[in-house]
Design an enzyme around this catalytic site. Structure first.
Site, mmCIF file in Angstrom:
data_model
loop_
_atom_site.group_PDB
_atom_site.id
_atom_site.type_symbol
_atom_site.label_atom_id
_atom_site.label_comp_id
_atom_site.label_asym_id
_atom_site.label_seq_id
_atom_site.Cartn_x
_atom_site.Cartn_y
_atom_site.Cartn_z
ATOM 1 N N TYR A 1 -15.116 0.556 -7.179
ATOM 2 C CA TYR A 1 -16.396 1.192 -6.905
ATOM 3 C C TYR A 1 -17.406 0.949 -8.024
ATOM 4 O O TYR A 1 -18.584 1.243 -7.861
ATOM 5 C CB TYR A 1 -16.181 2.695 -6.675
ATOM 6 C CG TYR A 1 -15.266 2.949 -5.500
ATOM 7 C CD1 TYR A 1 -15.746 2.891 -4.202
ATOM 8 C CD2 TYR A 1 -13.900 3.188 -5.682
ATOM 9 C CE1 TYR A 1 -14.903 3.079 -3.113
ATOM 10 C CE2 TYR A 1 -13.049 3.373 -4.606
ATOM 11 C CZ TYR A 1 -13.554 3.317 -3.322
ATOM 12 O OH TYR A 1 -12.721 3.495 -2.246
ATOM 13 N N ARG B 1 -10.712 9.741 1.320
ATOM 14 C CA ARG B 1 -10.669 10.378 2.635
ATOM 15 C C ARG B 1 -11.879 11.263 2.865
ATOM 16 O O ARG B 1 -12.292 11.482 4.007
ATOM 17 C CB ARG B 1 -9.351 11.139 2.794
ATOM 18 C CG ARG B 1 -8.166 10.165 2.876
ATOM 19 C CD ARG B 1 -6.813 10.828 2.878
ATOM 20 N NE ARG B 1 -5.763 9.809 2.920
ATOM 21 C CZ ARG B 1 -4.480 10.043 2.794
ATOM 22 N NH1 ARG B 1 -4.054 11.291 2.632
ATOM 23 N NH2 ARG B 1 -3.596 9.062 2.836
ATOM 24 N N SER C 1 -9.997 5.409 -5.110
ATOM 25 C CA SER C 1 -10.932 6.518 -5.316
ATOM 26 C C SER C 1 -10.445 7.519 -6.351
ATOM 27 O O SER C 1 -11.245 8.047 -7.141
ATOM 28 C CB SER C 1 -11.178 7.229 -3.989
ATOM 29 O OG SER C 1 -9.964 7.750 -3.452
ATOM 30 N N LYS D 1 0.867 -1.184 0.000
ATOM 31 C CA LYS D 1 0.000 0.000 0.000
ATOM 32 C C LYS D 1 0.904 1.234 0.000
ATOM 33 O O LYS D 1 1.638 1.478 0.960
ATOM 34 C CB LYS D 1 -0.911 0.008 1.220
ATOM 35 C CG LYS D 1 -1.857 1.206 1.273
ATOM 36 C CD LYS D 1 -2.748 1.120 2.500
ATOM 37 C CE LYS D 1 -3.699 2.303 2.587
ATOM 38 N NZ LYS D 1 -4.558 2.234 3.791
ATOM 39 N N ARG E 1 1.181 9.862 6.049
ATOM 40 C CA ARG E 1 1.343 8.448 6.383
ATOM 41 C C ARG E 1 2.591 7.843 5.738
ATOM 42 O O ARG E 1 2.713 6.623 5.626
ATOM 43 C CB ARG E 1 0.085 7.674 5.963
ATOM 44 C CG ARG E 1 -1.137 8.123 6.757
ATOM 45 C CD ARG E 1 -2.414 7.489 6.281
ATOM 46 N NE ARG E 1 -3.523 7.951 7.112
ATOM 47 C CZ ARG E 1 -4.770 8.084 6.702
ATOM 48 N NH1 ARG E 1 -5.085 7.777 5.450
ATOM 49 N NH2 ARG E 1 -5.709 8.507 7.519
ATOM 50 N N GLU F 1 7.767 -7.006 1.369
ATOM 51 C CA GLU F 1 6.581 -6.831 2.216
ATOM 52 C C GLU F 1 5.556 -7.929 1.950
ATOM 53 O O GLU F 1 4.926 -8.453 2.867
ATOM 54 C CB GLU F 1 5.961 -5.460 1.956
ATOM 55 C CG GLU F 1 6.800 -4.297 2.441
ATOM 56 C CD GLU F 1 6.313 -3.744 3.762
ATOM 57 O OE1 GLU F 1 5.570 -4.451 4.478
ATOM 58 O OE2 GLU F 1 6.673 -2.597 4.074
ATOM 59 N N LYS G 1 -2.146 -1.649 -3.708
ATOM 60 C CA LYS G 1 -2.971 -0.447 -3.730
ATOM 61 C C LYS G 1 -2.083 0.772 -3.885
ATOM 62 O O LYS G 1 -1.111 0.881 -3.125
ATOM 63 C CB LYS G 1 -3.770 -0.357 -2.420
ATOM 64 C CG LYS G 1 -4.669 0.853 -2.283
ATOM 65 C CD LYS G 1 -5.391 0.840 -0.945
ATOM 66 C CE LYS G 1 -6.308 2.050 -0.819
ATOM 67 N NZ LYS G 1 -6.983 2.099 0.494
#
Length: 325
Positions: A315, A208, A276, A198, A220, A235, A250
């Site tokens: 979505y 968000r 998004s 991610k 982040r 990872e 992602k």
């Protein structure tokens, strides 16, 4: 091998039927997972302005939308909760009476085992500071203290009816901590869909707005991956070694090369999240007449599938599943 005119690749492109027959990449409705947002304390669904067609749902509208997705043939749903009250430790995230637990139980009652019910497992929607974990006194995210919270959240989500928990916080050791917590609490059957790769991406902005989980200070970058880093496979394999049943990359489209590398290396199913920002860009361009919306949806899903993702979070899941069926 002889060349032109004996070799004519266009022969297999001449009709739609030939193109379907010769195609090697197939997207099915059952490959798709629909992200859904449920918000505590609202009496009607609230549109997300930056994501046309996406809603912050009430519990009632969530059930209806889940049933529509199941009827369309969507493979899974992933739920994000937005509580009315937030605090420093994200108490609502594992509250049995919290919005996400109530929503999971509602959806489980509505669709049963016909659709995979996934729960986002993070703290950013539930903390007043908007970070994905609890903070130290110096306002840094405390990795190991956060793992304890993730274990408690996983147990609450499993008890509420989640088939799969999806830790998205990018804490080191999160998969192992969650697996141990679930097994201790007699939920060994609940799967973990780990956000293994991610990125600290600018493509999350509209999300968000929808999840109301933007960090109130800083960013982040200290826990999500750097887009220029080469640690995706490391990872991934760490998460697989800790017990991940599925791994996620992602965002999807800007990182198709990473999707392909992870799919080639991982011994578990690979998901990709069409985030998004990807959705919002296509919707905005289509609304301005710059792109053919229907074709963009199917072309992007096909590209993600072709790169190696066997599961796609999007979505457009219900709409695409209807069309594919």
């Amino acid at each position: 091998m002889t060349g032109f005119p004996a070799v004519r690749p266009r022969r297999l492109r001449r009709t739609a039927a030939l193109r379907r027959l010769a195609g090697v990449t197939t997207v099915r409705g059952s490959d798709l997972v629909l992200p859904l947002f449920v918000k505590e304390g609202i009496s009607a669904p609230q549109p997300v302005p930056s994501m046309p067609g996406v809603m912050q749902h009430t519990r009632d509208s969530l059930r209806k939308t889940a049933a529509e997705a199941a009827e369309a043939g969507v493979g899974g749903l992933i739920l994000f909760g937005i509580p009315a009250v937030k605090d420093g430790r994200g108490s609502a995230a594992d509250d049995p009476a919290g919005i996400i637990q109530l929503a999971l139980a509602d959806v489980a009652a509505e669709v049963g085992d016909d659709v995979v019910i996934m729960a986002d497992l993070c703290l950013c929607e539930y903390t007043d500071h908007g970070h994905c974990g609890v903070l130290t006194p110096s306002a840094e995210v405390d990795n190991d203290a956060t793992l304890e919270r993730y274990g408690d959240i996983a147990i609450a989500q499993a008890a509420a009816g989640a088939h799969v928990v999806a830790p998205s916080g990018m804490m080191d050791g999160q998969v192992a901590a969650i697996r141990q917590a679930l097994d201790r609490a007699d939920h060994p059957h609940v799967a973990i869909c780990a956000y293994a790769v991610k990125y600290a991406s600018c493509f999350y902005g509209p999300f968000r707005d929808a999840a109301e989980g933007a960090p109130q200070f800083g960013d982040r970058a200290s826990y999500q991956q750097d887009p220029s880093a080469g640690d995706a496979l490391r990872e991934t394999m760490l998460d697989v070694g800790e017990g991940a049943d599925i791994v996620i990359v992602k965002p999807a489209l800007p990182y198709l090369d990473i999707v392909a590398k992870v799919a080639a290396a991982a011994p578990v199913p690979v998901a990709a999240y069409q985030v998004s920002g990807e959705y919002a860009m296509a919707e905005a361009a289509a609304a301005n007449g710059w792109l053919d919306r229907d074709r963009v949806i199917m072309e992007t899903l096909t590209a993600i599938r072709r790169a190696g993702a066997s599961i796609i979070l999007t979505y457009w899941a219900t709409e695409a599943a209807r069309r594919l069926r």
